[in-house]
Write an enzyme that holds these catalytic residues in place. Structure first.
Site, mmCIF file in Angstrom:
data_model
loop_
_atom_site.group_PDB
_atom_site.id
_atom_site.type_symbol
_atom_site.label_atom_id
_atom_site.label_comp_id
_atom_site.label_asym_id
_atom_site.label_seq_id
_atom_site.Cartn_x
_atom_site.Cartn_y
_atom_site.Cartn_z
ATOM 1 N N HIS A 156 0.754 -0.676 -0.547
ATOM 2 C CA HIS A 156 0.048 -0.294 0.447
ATOM 3 C C HIS A 156 0.839 1.011 0.043
ATOM 4 C CE1 HIS A 156 -4.057 -2.056 0.621
ATOM 5 N NE2 HIS A 156 -3.001 -3.056 1.341
ATOM 6 N N ASP A 364 3.314 9.408 -0.934
ATOM 7 C CA ASP A 364 2.466 8.174 -0.250
ATOM 8 C C ASP A 364 2.199 7.369 -1.346
ATOM 9 O OD1 ASP A 364 0.152 8.038 1.543
ATOM 10 O OD2 ASP A 364 -0.632 9.817 0.826
HETATM 11 C C1 GDG Z 1 -2.181 3.819 3.536
HETATM 12 C C2 GDG Z 1 -0.871 4.513 2.362
HETATM 13 C C3 GDG Z 1 -2.813 4.543 0.322
HETATM 14 C C4 GDG Z 1 -8.788 9.974 8.143
HETATM 15 N N1 GDG Z 1 -8.945 10.385 8.784
HETATM 16 C C5 GDG Z 1 -10.218 10.132 8.924
HETATM 17 C C6 GDG Z 1 -10.890 9.262 8.299
HETATM 18 N N2 GDG Z 1 -9.557 9.071 7.324
HETATM 19 C C7 GDG Z 1 -10.063 8.025 6.411
HETATM 20 C C8 GDG Z 1 -9.610 8.990 5.124
HETATM 21 C C9 GDG Z 1 -9.539 7.542 4.176
HETATM 22 C C10 GDG Z 1 -8.059 6.725 4.650
HETATM 23 O O1 GDG Z 1 -8.622 6.762 6.436
HETATM 24 C C11 GDG Z 1 -6.694 7.409 4.190
HETATM 25 O O2 GDG Z 1 -6.698 6.884 3.422
HETATM 26 P P1 GDG Z 1 -4.922 7.533 2.425
HETATM 27 O O3 GDG Z 1 -4.790 6.792 1.336
HETATM 28 O O4 GDG Z 1 -5.069 8.847 2.511
HETATM 29 O O5 GDG Z 1 -4.168 7.286 3.424
HETATM 30 P P2 GDG Z 1 -3.139 6.076 4.716
HETATM 31 O O6 GDG Z 1 -4.197 6.008 5.855
HETATM 32 O O7 GDG Z 1 -1.737 5.726 4.624
HETATM 33 O O8 GDG Z 1 -2.981 5.171 3.886
HETATM 34 C C12 GDG Z 1 -1.755 5.160 1.510
HETATM 35 C C13 GDG Z 1 -3.838 3.625 1.428
HETATM 36 O O9 GDG Z 1 -3.018 3.531 2.660
HETATM 37 C C14 GDG Z 1 -4.700 2.650 0.896
HETATM 38 O O10 GDG Z 1 -3.849 1.614 -0.672
HETATM 39 O O11 GDG Z 1 -3.629 5.188 -0.400
HETATM 40 O O12 GDG Z 1 -0.985 5.683 0.589
HETATM 41 O O13 GDG Z 1 -0.278 4.867 2.817
HETATM 42 O O14 GDG Z 1 -10.084 6.555 3.427
HETATM 43 O O15 GDG Z 1 -10.935 8.997 4.960
HETATM 44 N N3 GDG Z 1 -12.221 8.556 8.258
HETATM 45 C C15 GDG Z 1 -12.906 8.619 9.181
HETATM 46 N N4 GDG Z 1 -12.771 9.969 10.241
HETATM 47 C C16 GDG Z 1 -11.739 10.412 10.618
HETATM 48 O O16 GDG Z 1 -11.070 11.430 11.124
HETATM 49 N N5 GDG Z 1 -14.396 8.109 9.100
#
Ligand code: GDG
Length: 462
Positions: A156, A364
């Site tokens: 990821h 990222d």
């Molecule tokens: C890893 C990789 C890759 C965040 N704050 C809240 C909340 N979130 C949700 C977001 C989004 C998820 O969490 C975060 O996903 P990201 O992709 O932005 O980042 P990582 O957590 O670092 O994920 C990344 C991912 O895996 C998938 O392969 O894209 O690059 O680092 O869905 O909306 N959700 C809620 N409350 C929050 O306060 N409900």
């Protein structure tokens, strides 16, 4: 269809909506659709070693199998090797790597523990899909226990160039473990290219143009499978009226104020300090913007026992305080900084009510927030996505305003451009971005990876 067994460090709580973390969100969306087994750590830490059978629980189409870890495992494997070595290293942050031999021991021990637990629930026709940097040695451990099923792996997070990988002790062993999988999935072509350079430079293997690597008699497929979201369900969530968000939005509309939104786990890879500095720079460079725009930054707590995360939290609190101290007026607070978790439906409504989505990670794997922001926009009056060129998502989302997350002036100028962009241009960009997130959505990600794992197809690999 073969039963799909997914393995990741943690299993998501499928009964909760306020789930943060990209892996949990992306996988839950995909697995619910196909059904199967999801195995992982249950989040409990025990004082002493126990050898329990995995705990089984059925939620809708998904059977969850979970095991506990010991406090020592948690400290050496999870906080140690996974999050103080591999996480910073794979995000190009050699300065933050803290390596200890016991961390590596813990990493190997927990992967062996996962393999033991998994062996007890596997059936001969299962197909196994393992996720992320915590579990790179798991295929090798399973093979040692006689497992012959097809095993896939999805990373990821980014995979860095060989000269960075080579900074971790036993890096050759680590990459050799990776090559024990039948299919290795990356988010971007850049990441896949970095593995290619490593295997060619350090292992003397060749990767074909379609991603096949020959290792003795075996063949491994390395492919690029960009993760996506369940677009329709996010659109539906964003369109659903949310009273609390609506009241706030109406107030802003009366005052003629716009909102920039950032949502991230509070992680040093997400570029948060420079994001806040860029917002302050916007107010400096364009004084006419003062009182007509505010930044809402939601920073969800994560890995708080790791020192680097404590430091970033302190830095952000000081920065948001300083910006507010400098610019705020009795009736305008420029930065609203929220250290907490917001329910997913409120998040979708907030994205829709914000004129700019500000997503500026220093590095990222993909970044799902960027895709969620696009999905949440109203076609007739959409907001603008300002996106870091170092997010995997930038390889796809060309119609976003692409910025350098290290260049505060560049970000400030692009914020101004986003806030003043004519409606027609916003609509055009939104249409194109929507097309892209639909093309690579959660279902496509699962299907493309499964086509490689089940049928050995490589059409998505290059
Ligand atoms: C890893 C990789 C890759 C965040 N704050 C809240 C909340 N979130 C949700 C977001 C989004 C998820 O969490 C975060 O996903 P990201 O992709 O932005 O980042 P990582 O957590 O670092 O994920 C990344 C991912 O895996 C998938 O392969 O894209 O690059 O680092 O869905 O909306 N959700 C809620 N409350 C929050 O306060 N409900």
């Amino acid at each position: 269809m073969n039963r799909l067994v997914v393995v990741s460090n943690r299993v998501a709580d499928l009964t909760r909506t306020a789930q943060s973390g990209g892996l949990a969100v992306g996988l839950a969306d995909s697995l619910r659709q196909r059904g199967g087994v999801w195995m992982g750590w249950d989040g409990q830490t025990l004082k002493y070693e126990d050898q329990p059978e995995p705990r089984i629980r059925k939620i809708g189409t998904v059977t969850q199998a979970t095991i506990p870890l010991t406090e020592q495992d948690y400290s050496e494997y999870y906080l140690g090797f996974a999050n103080s070595v591999l996480w910073p290293l794979f995000h190009y942050r050699l300065d933050l790597v803290e390596y200890k031999t016991v961390f590596l021991d813990g990493y190997r021990r927990v992967n062996a523990k996962f393999a033991d637990a998994l062996t007890s629930i596997l059936q001969p026709d299962d197909i196994i899909w393992i996720h992320d940097y915590h579990l790179i040695p798991l295929a090798a451990e399973l093979r040692q226990r006689g497992c012959t099923q097809r095993i896939g792996f999805f990373l990821h997070i980014p995979f860095p160039p060989p000269e960075i990988v080579a900074a971790v002790p036993r890096h050759r062993w680590l990459v050799e473990c990776l090559l024990e999988f039948d299919v290795i999935g990356f988010q971007t072509n850049t990441d896949r290219g970095n593995l290619q350079h490593y295997v060619e430079d350090h292992l003397g293997c060749r990767m074909e143009a379609d991603g096949r690597i020959k290792i003795g008699e075996r063949e491994v497929i390395a492919g690029c499978y960009p993760i996506g979201i369940d677009v329709d369900s996010f659109v539906e969530m964003a369109e659903r009226p949310n009273d609390e968000v609506n009241i706030e939005t109406q107030r802003r509309e009366i005052l003629g104020r716009k909102q920039i939104i950032g949502v991230d786990r509070l992680d040093y890879t997400k570029g948060l300090p420079d994001r806040l500095r860029a917002f302050a720079r916007l107010l400096e460079l364009y004084p006419e913007m003062r009182k007509s725009v505010a930044l809402m930054q939601i920073a969800t707590p994560t890995r708080e026992e790791v020192e680097a995360y404590v430091e970033i939290r302190t830095e952000l609190e000081a920065l948001s305080g300083a910006i507010n101290g400098r610019f705020a007026d009795f009736n305008w607070t420029p930065v609203r900084y929220i250290h907490g978790i917001v329910p997913r439906d409120a998040l979708a409504a907030l994205f829709r009510a914000s004129q700019v989505g500000f997503v500026t990670p220093l590095r990222d794997g993909m970044n799902l927030v960027a895709k969620e922001y696009v999905a949440a926009q109203a076609a007739e009056n959409p907001g603008v996505l300002v996106l870091s060129k170092f997010a995997g998502a930038a390889e796809e989302l060309h119609e976003a305003l692409i910025v350098n997350p290290y260049d505060v002036d560049d970000m400030a100028r692009n914020l101004c451009r986003a806030l003043t962009m004519p409606l027609e241009e916003r609509q055009e960009r939104q249409r194109a971005l929507m097309k892209r997130i639909r093309k690579h959505d959660a279902k496509d990600w699962l299907n493309a990876f499964m086509a490689a794992l089940e049928k050995g197809e490589t059409k998505h690999a290059a």
